[in-house]
Scaffold this active site. Sequence first.
Site, PDB file in Angstrom:
ATOM      1  N   ASP A 296     -49.072  16.968  -1.481  1.00 22.92           N
ATOM      2  CA  ASP A 296     -50.264  16.187  -1.130  1.00 22.92           C
ATOM      3  C   ASP A 296     -50.438  15.829   0.349  1.00 22.92           C
ATOM      4  OD1 ASP A 296     -48.040  14.542  -1.440  1.00 22.92           O
ATOM      5  OD2 ASP A 296     -48.956  13.129  -2.822  1.00 22.92           O
ATOM      6  N   GLU A 390     -49.538   9.106 -15.115  1.00 26.29           N
ATOM      7  CA  GLU A 390     -48.867   9.904 -14.082  1.00 26.29           C
ATOM      8  C   GLU A 390     -49.196  11.387 -14.192  1.00 26.29           C
ATOM      9  OE1 GLU A 390     -48.178   8.365 -11.420  1.00 26.29           O
ATOM     10  OE2 GLU A 390     -46.046   8.711 -11.201  1.00 26.29           O
ATOM     11  N   GLU A 408     -54.179   5.878  -5.129  1.00 32.51           N
ATOM     12  CA  GLU A 408     -54.935   7.050  -4.674  1.00 32.51           C
ATOM     13  C   GLU A 408     -56.378   7.072  -5.166  1.00 32.51           C
ATOM     14  OE1 GLU A 408     -51.821   7.132  -5.580  1.00 32.51           O
ATOM     15  OE2 GLU A 408     -50.761   8.125  -3.954  1.00 32.51           O
ATOM     16  N   THR A 494     -50.972   8.062   5.334  1.00 29.09           N
ATOM     17  CA  THR A 494     -50.950   8.285   3.882  1.00 29.09           C
ATOM     18  C   THR A 494     -50.587   7.011   3.132  1.00 29.09           C
ATOM     19  OG1 THR A 494     -50.191   9.788   2.160  1.00 29.09           O
ATOM     20  CG2 THR A 494     -48.522   9.036   3.729  1.00 29.09           C
TER      21      THR A 494
HETATM   22  C1  DMJ Z   1     -47.774   6.277  -1.382  1.00 30.59           C
HETATM   23  O1  DMJ Z   1     -46.517   5.831  -1.007  1.00 30.59           O
HETATM   24  C2  DMJ Z   1     -48.303   7.269  -0.406  1.00 30.59           C
HETATM   25  O2  DMJ Z   1     -49.672   7.316  -0.562  1.00 30.59           O
HETATM   26  C3  DMJ Z   1     -47.721   8.636  -0.588  1.00 30.59           C
HETATM   27  O3  DMJ Z   1     -48.295   9.601   0.238  1.00 30.59           O
HETATM   28  C4  DMJ Z   1     -47.780   9.118  -1.995  1.00 30.59           C
HETATM   29  N1  DMJ Z   1     -48.193   8.132  -2.898  1.00 30.59           N
HETATM   30  C5  DMJ Z   1     -47.698   6.798  -2.788  1.00 30.59           C
HETATM   31  C6  DMJ Z   1     -48.447   5.905  -3.735  1.00 30.59           C
HETATM   32  O4  DMJ Z   1     -48.797   6.506  -4.904  1.00 30.59           O
END
Ligand code: DMJ
Length: 935
Positions: A296, A390, A408, A494
């Site tokens: 991702d 999930e 998200e 992120t």
């Molecule tokens: C977060 O820690 C960040 O967004 C990461 O990139 C992946 N997802 C988790 C939360 O779901």
Amino acid sequence: MSEAGEGGGRVAGSPLPRRAPWSLVAATATLCLVSATSVWTAGAAPMSREEKQKLGNQVLEMFDHAYGNYMEHAYPADELMPLTCRGRVRGQEPSRGDVDDALGKFSLTLIDSLDTLVVLNKTKEFEDAVRKVLRDVNLDNDVVVSVFETNIRVLGGLLGGHSLAIMLREKGEYMQWYNDELLQMAKQLGYKLLPAFNTTSGLPYPRINLKFGIRKPEARTGTETDTCTACAGTLILEFAALSRFTGATIFEEYARKALDFLWEKRQRSSNLVGVTINIHTGDWVRKDSGVGAGIDSYYEYLLKAYVLLGDDSFLERFNTHYDAIMRYISQPPLLLDVHIHKPMLNARTWMDALLAFFPGLQVLKGDIRPAIETHEMLYQVIKKHNFLPEAFTTDFRVHWAQHPLRPEFAESTYFLYKATGDPYYLEVGKTLIENLNKYARVPCGFAAMKDVRTGSHEDRMDSFFLAEMFKYLYLLFADKEDIIFDIEDYIFTTEAHLLPLWLSTTNQNISKKNTTSEYTELDDSNFDWTCPNTQILFPNDPLYAQSIREPLKNVVDKSCPRGIIRVEESFRSGAKPPLRARDFMATNPEHLEILKKMGVSLIHLKDGRVQLVQHAIQAASSIDAEDGLRFMQEMIELSSQQQKEQQLPPRAVQIVSHPFFGRVVLTAGPAQFGLDLSKHKETRGFVASSKPYNGCSELTNPEAVMGKIALIQRGQCMFAEKARNIQNAGAIGGIVIDDNEGSSSDTAPLFQMAGDGKDTDDIKIPMLFLFSKEGSIILDAIREHEEVEVLLSDKARDRDAEMESEEQTSSENDSQNQSAEQVISLSQTFDLVDQESPDESSVHSHLEPTSPAETPDATSISPSGETSNPTESRETTSLDGECTDIDNQLEEQSETEEDSSPNVSWGKKVQPIDSILADWNEDIEAFEMMEKDEL
Ligand code: DMJ
């Protein structure tokens, strides 16, 4: 689009001007902000300013509840355990595996929350929190942590905190004392992470010891060979920001080198990357590819690195990958993993929840239509289960039932609202808020969902819930004047930490050795260089977003598995369709012939089971080999699906009496005998411990358990025998509590209690199993409150509704003695049954693992569902990849298809917030008391 106008539409070349011309960045979709409110004419009703403010205030109150409880009951621990109302300290709780690698004994939740405090206008609290971080946080602990998590949550948290601290300092009111201390901590942490990059590839080791680094004996880490693509490719924003803030170029250089290596290793014909890679050889270890777990944020960081750093090469790479994603992985509204070498082949038939960020990224890219489609599909899954599980299948059944309060979907909702101005997305946000309060809120914070189907909780509140969820939800409802700074001057990492765009023009003297060498071969005309213009995105059509959603409005309830459509379509050229795993009959000679052609051999084992093994080189042609591989994969999916279907889903024990009022829901294992709670109404009653506690002989306290739910300890006799004994004493239900101290459904796989191998029809009462930790919550509650009432059900009921007592059946009895319990693990059965003809006796086959040593060139199916993939050397054949229009497919679906989710009516009663808070204060007191008793 205001920003496009500011900087000129074309965003080619670097460096970016001091203020990035298209600060779509943080807000992402500044580009599409057009006329967020003016575009609306019909569809979802516009939301009044008052209502938006009310929802914004609700988000603030929820944040206070989460953050306040963390600070009061968990700090300085890394995370709050909201069910037991204490801090999660690594080493003091049973290990949860990799997920614990985020915990470095550095007050993770506090650091992750820093910039959220400023976004939510809690400047005073921010000032306080920064002082606490500087005073209390130690980054030199002897603890092995994940490099990825430490980077995005801790380094990102410190940098986000620093970014907003200097913004406030400049404003002149707050943080006047601040002397870049957070940045100094960030730099210290950056240096601690650097030894992880000591590999020939430049890809970092996945873990590092904060005190001892890597590969020394005392470090206890450094022997790993693999890492995930996102783990190695999600560093550039934080590392470049650290370099540019401090002038120490080394961080940005290391992060760039890792990205360069990943780019080099992309699969050259598909332009996709796999999920895991060998950090020494650069070989792909897992060759499946999607946009969710494991990959991702690699894609996210390529695009955002371009935005933050103004380096064209990052945009070129992103666009190349994006093109591949849209060609192979995107099957609107689905996003399905494929194989990097065989991108027309789906690698699985389910999607994971992490991919819910992708619509938000598509908004940043300016590709709004698929963003709207995928988001709408995800929203329908959420409406069905209250949260995004999930993982869920292509036909929208739950695949993995947990939900750790991931942000998200809220993130994508926010960006889509910014892009479209469609009030529909505000309503979506409102639903998210309602669901969080209704199902996840507990007296001491918000608890992750252990199982979205039952509504049971896990003793877990991850730091990202505070770092991300509240930011996006608050920003969704906020107007510009509700935020004390201009959010569009920042980019979101992120983990939703904010980095200022002015970094793009600061300290740019980083070596970019590798980054441009190869791009000349790419066709520049394929790339979108311009900031998408909303005038084009929504040409005179304010109902653009709605018109895209409309055909999808029943996609979840009336779906057919997309993967299947695709395969069928690919063979529509007239040739006989390939054999589908679900149609396969081991007794059908024609099927056996087809298997042979595909290089699949069927071995009859002595015990009557059959084993399938594929030797790709024995297939009649490369196309047949490809079919064989697909058949094997389908067979694996089918087997695990059937295995799941044979399992009884978990159940819920909900404590309904004061002071819990249904807010604590415990995950329970079902029994293969007694009342089936999924078919009958729930059983509600007060609990009483049986004597003897193991329930293995006639009860000596029948008057205590009569009409109640008896608590019995596991062990010493069969579950069925315990059930009969408590039933004879007049109990209306039973809860067996594990005798294995410290066991918990957080760490041990749930199982179903088996019968005694004989007829158990005489057992009429419902029986559930709780691990010791969950059981002790009930036992402690009895100690504290004496009268404890619980509800046994297949799914937790609305905690705010009046809970009517149910008439229970009690019944006659019978008992049989046995010497031991039988436990059937939920993950052991591996039967392969012909679905089409369940009554035909001929097709009940079983599969068994194959020794890899015996079949070095074979793809074999093992009970765990893993494959060994031998086909690297094989010729690859592309299948026709055109996708059928899902809308047409869906219209063909029968109107009568049923929603497979349990039919539960949730009460709609609304409780005023004051009364909820009053209840919770009582609850908190009760929990504090329980904590004293070392719950
Ligand atoms: C977060 O820690 C960040 O967004 C990461 O990139 C992946 N997802 C988790 C939360 O779901």
